[in-house]
Design a protein around this motif. Structure first.
Motif, PDB file in Angstrom:
ATOM      1  N   ILE A 137       1.118  -1.078  -0.136  1.00  0.00           N
ATOM      2  CA  ILE A 137       0.108   0.072  -0.013  1.00  0.00           C
ATOM      3  C   ILE A 137       1.107   1.185   0.030  1.00  0.00           C
ATOM      4  N   LYS A 138       1.734   1.137   0.847  1.00  0.00           N
ATOM      5  CA  LYS A 138       2.746   2.409   0.948  1.00  0.00           C
ATOM      6  C   LYS A 138       3.416   2.474  -0.303  1.00  0.00           C
ATOM      7  N   VAL A 162      -7.487  -2.791  -4.612  1.00  0.00           N
ATOM      8  CA  VAL A 162      -7.541  -4.257  -4.240  1.00  0.00           C
ATOM      9  C   VAL A 162      -6.850  -4.466  -3.000  1.00  0.00           C
ATOM     10  N   ALA A 163      -5.703  -3.742  -2.693  1.00  0.00           N
ATOM     11  CA  ALA A 163      -4.826  -3.963  -1.346  1.00  0.00           C
ATOM     12  C   ALA A 163      -5.775  -3.318  -0.198  1.00  0.00           C
ATOM     13  N   TYR A 164      -6.551  -2.251  -0.293  1.00  0.00           N
ATOM     14  CA  TYR A 164      -7.332  -1.992   0.610  1.00  0.00           C
ATOM     15  C   TYR A 164      -8.617  -2.853   0.741  1.00  0.00           C
ATOM     16  N   GLY A 165      -9.280  -3.213  -0.193  1.00  0.00           N
ATOM     17  CA  GLY A 165     -10.207  -4.360  -0.258  1.00  0.00           C
ATOM     18  C   GLY A 165      -9.743  -5.402   0.816  1.00  0.00           C
ATOM     19  N   TYR A 166      -8.499  -5.970   0.721  1.00  0.00           N
ATOM     20  CA  TYR A 166      -7.800  -7.169   1.218  1.00  0.00           C
ATOM     21  C   TYR A 166      -7.759  -6.566   2.809  1.00  0.00           C
ATOM     22  N   LYS A 196     -12.021   2.951   1.354  1.00  0.00           N
ATOM     23  CA  LYS A 196     -10.824   3.325   0.475  1.00  0.00           C
ATOM     24  C   LYS A 196     -10.685   2.726  -0.756  1.00  0.00           C
ATOM     25  N   ALA A 197     -11.072   1.260  -0.553  1.00  0.00           N
ATOM     26  CA  ALA A 197     -10.921   0.794  -2.045  1.00  0.00           C
ATOM     27  C   ALA A 197     -11.784   1.323  -2.881  1.00  0.00           C
ATOM     28  N   LEU A 198     -13.225   1.783  -2.626  1.00  0.00           N
ATOM     29  CA  LEU A 198     -14.046   2.237  -3.591  1.00  0.00           C
ATOM     30  C   LEU A 198     -13.524   3.633  -4.293  1.00  0.00           C
ATOM     31  N   GLU A 199     -12.895   4.319  -3.192  1.00  0.00           N
ATOM     32  CA  GLU A 199     -12.200   5.669  -3.723  1.00  0.00           C
ATOM     33  C   GLU A 199     -11.202   5.257  -4.872  1.00  0.00           C
TER      34      GLU A 199
END
Length: 219
Positions: A156-157, A178-182, A188-191
């Motif tokens: 993510i970083k 995808v990473a935020y979804g995980y 955040k994922a949707l954003e």
């Protein structure tokens, strides 16, 4: 300006035939100088004559077995032909012989990643981001590789760094989603999926990701 420099300037302008002529004259003037053979090979690669390009790179290596640029350029031909094993070997050889450039680390990492060896690719891709600090693609590929290896927080970083460097990088935005979804951060994922779609409205994976998140929100 010597013929090699003239040829390089002509290549930058896309004047392939004139560049080839300049490099041929450089070869005639100094037939034992590997540089002109590498440059001529690069012109051939640019116009898609890979077989002859390889011959010129090999000639350069015959003249100087430590001609790192020849191994790097050969690696590029093999990579483009999706012969990732040979590409890896060329970039490794270039590295062993002292070509410690960001591009060489990046391409070696990419070759390993294409061969399915993400874990082995990681240190090379990481080094490429240190040397190519402003290169969004290097950061993106390193972040992608970290995500594949399950190192999600670090991924993510690094993906965020890629987007800072290139806010229009749709694939980086999608993979960050995808990473935020995980991490089960749906907001955040949707954003990120929405941002990817703003950049590239036909980004199918981002579209699917968005539907998935919004579908969850409906239940």
């Amino acid at each position: 300006m010597d013929k090699n420099q003239t040829g390089i300037e002509l290549m930058k302008e896309g004047k392939w035939e004139e560049a080839a002529q300049a490099f041929m004259e450089a070869i005639e003037a100094q037939p034992n100088d590997p540089v002109a053979y590498i440059n001529f090979g690069n012109v051939l690669t640019a116009v898609g004559d890979n077989e002859r390009a390889i011959n010129f790179y090999n000639k350069a290596i015959t003249l100087d077995e430590n001609a790192t640029a020849a191994y790097y350029s050969k690696g590029g031909v093999y990579y483009d032909e999706q012969n990732f094993e040979e590409a890896k070997n060329m970039y490794e050889t270039a590295l062993k012989k002292g070509l410690e450039t960001g591009d060489n680390f990046f391409m070696l990492g990419m070759s390993l990643a294409q061969l399915g060896n993400s874990r082995l690719a990681l240190p090379y891709l990481q080094r490429s981001t240190e040397l190519l600090e402003q290169d969004a693609e290097a950061h993106f590929q390193y972040g992608l590789c970290l995500a594949r290896e399950g190192v999600i927080d670090e991924a993510i970083k690094v993906l965020e760094e890629a987007i800072e460097l290139d806010p229009q990088h749709a694939d980086a935005l999608y993979n960050l989603g995808v990473a935020y979804g995980y991490k089960e951060d749906g907001e955040k994922a949707l954003e990120m999926f929405n941002r990817a779609l703003d950049v590239q409205p036909d980004h199918l994976l981002a579209g699917n990701g968005k539907k998935l998140i919004e579908g969850k929100d409906l239940h």
